[in-house]
Write an enzyme that holds these catalytic residues in place. Structure first.
Site, PDB file in Angstrom:
ATOM      1  N   ALA A 169       0.844  -1.185   0.000  1.00 56.48           N
ATOM      2  CA  ALA A 169       0.000   0.000   0.000  1.00 56.48           C
ATOM      3  C   ALA A 169       0.880   1.236   0.000  1.00 56.48           C
ATOM      4  CB  ALA A 169      -0.920   0.022   1.219  1.00 56.48           C
ATOM      5  N   LYS A 170       0.305   2.331  -0.504  1.00 61.48           N
ATOM      6  CA  LYS A 170       1.050   3.585  -0.537  1.00 61.48           C
ATOM      7  C   LYS A 170       1.517   3.973   0.863  1.00 61.48           C
ATOM      8  CE  LYS A 170      -2.096   5.125  -4.199  1.00 61.48           C
ATOM      9  NZ  LYS A 170      -3.202   6.059  -4.528  1.00 61.48           N
ATOM     10  N   ARG A 171       0.601   3.850   1.826  1.00 60.74           N
ATOM     11  CA  ARG A 171       0.924   4.302   3.181  1.00 60.74           C
ATOM     12  C   ARG A 171       1.963   3.417   3.857  1.00 60.74           C
ATOM     13  NH1 ARG A 171      -4.231   2.215   3.473  1.00 60.74           N
ATOM     14  NH2 ARG A 171      -4.534   0.363   4.774  1.00 60.74           N
TER      15      ARG A 171
END
Length: 290
Positions: free
Chosen positions: A260-262
């Site tokens: 995920a980006k985060r």
């Protein structure tokens, strides 16, 4: 040409990573195998986080992977009238109510609600109700912000129950769900369909877009399996067709968390700049060569 239509619908709020590539390539390969069409849709309804630079990077990454799609690309920010029309239809049926609670107040309401044996408050969904007319009028006069929520209670009454809400899972849900499934819209409670800062929420926009674009097969990660249930409800309430769903496994990083980006997953842009080829990406994802 086949009536088979898939789509990949990223949000331009960051760079694509291998998890996105898996979804996009899976949808593209499925459409190609069926002699159908693959669509790209930009889900940019969140104006505060969407960036033109990220959209440009998405187009570049997908082209590098070897994907192609019809143009012009549908951008959700350019079709708010479609979503407002759907909201009006639901309001006219008495299915929406104004919710003035803050996020903290919603969490507090969930925590204070009675729970069944072994039921964790953190996993309980929110069920609300419209305010008395005089209190609602007073809040509106004070210009207090609110969100439009879908009332599961009213929806159930309109449909005469949810037992007839079936969907077809061609892939596999997180608990191994496959084949014909009875939808359970209660999984996500009274979901928000619009708020002041974002004119429409994901669930409603995705359902309207899929119907308008003739999407027949939704290929996406298993993390969106729960969303399918409330989207099936919206399709029934709005009289829209139901595509077949194909949820796929989630890619995990070395730390065991999903990409995920985060979580700092390496971007496709970084992989490309390091010399990784599209063929190597396919191999890493366990996909057949193009």
């Amino acid at each position: 040409m086949s009536g088979y239509v898939t789509r990949f619908a990223p949000s331009p709020t960051g760079l694509l990573h291998l998890g996105h590539a898996y979804s996009a390539l899976s949808a593209f390969d499925a459409a190609r195998a069926a002699g159908g069409r693959f669509l790209l849709r930009i889900e940019d309804i969140d104006a505060t986080r969407s960036r033109p630079a990220f959209e440009a990077a998405i187009l570049e990454d997908l082209a590098w992977l070897g994907l192609s799609w019809p143009t012009p690309v549908r951008r959700q920010s350019e079709h708010m009238a479609d979503y407002q029309a759907a909201l009006a239809t639901l309001r006219d049926q008495g299915l929406l109510y104004r919710c003035f609670r803050t996020r903290r107040e919603v969490l507090d309401a969930i925590a204070s609600a009675p729970h069944g044996p072994g039921e964790d408050a953190a996993e309980t969904v929110f069920r609300g109700a419209a305010l008395p007319p005089d209190e609602e009028a007073a809040r509106l006069a004070e210009r207090q912000p609110f969100a439009w929520r879908l009332s599961l209670e009213r929806a159930q009454a309109v449909l005469g129950g949810f037992e007839s809400l079936s969907l077809e899972e061609a892939g596999q849900g997180p608990a191994g769900e496959h084949g014909p499934i009875t939808a359970d819209p209660g999984l996500e409670g009274d979901v928000i369909l619009a708020r002041k800062d974002v004119g429409v929420a994901y669930h409603l926009a995705a359902v309207v877009d899929d119907a308008l674009q003739g999407v027949s097969e939704v290929v996406r990660g298993a993390d969106l399996f729960a969303a399918t249930h409330v989207q099936r409800l919206l399709q029934a309430l709005l009289g829209l067709p139901t595509p077949r769903y194909r949820h796929h496994r989630l890619l995990l990083g070395e730390d065991g968390r999903r990409l995920a980006k985060r979580n700092g997953a390496p971007s496709l842009q970084a992989l490309r700049e390091s010399g990784v080829t599209p063929g190597r990406v396919r191999a890493l994802l366990g996909l057949a060569p193009a």
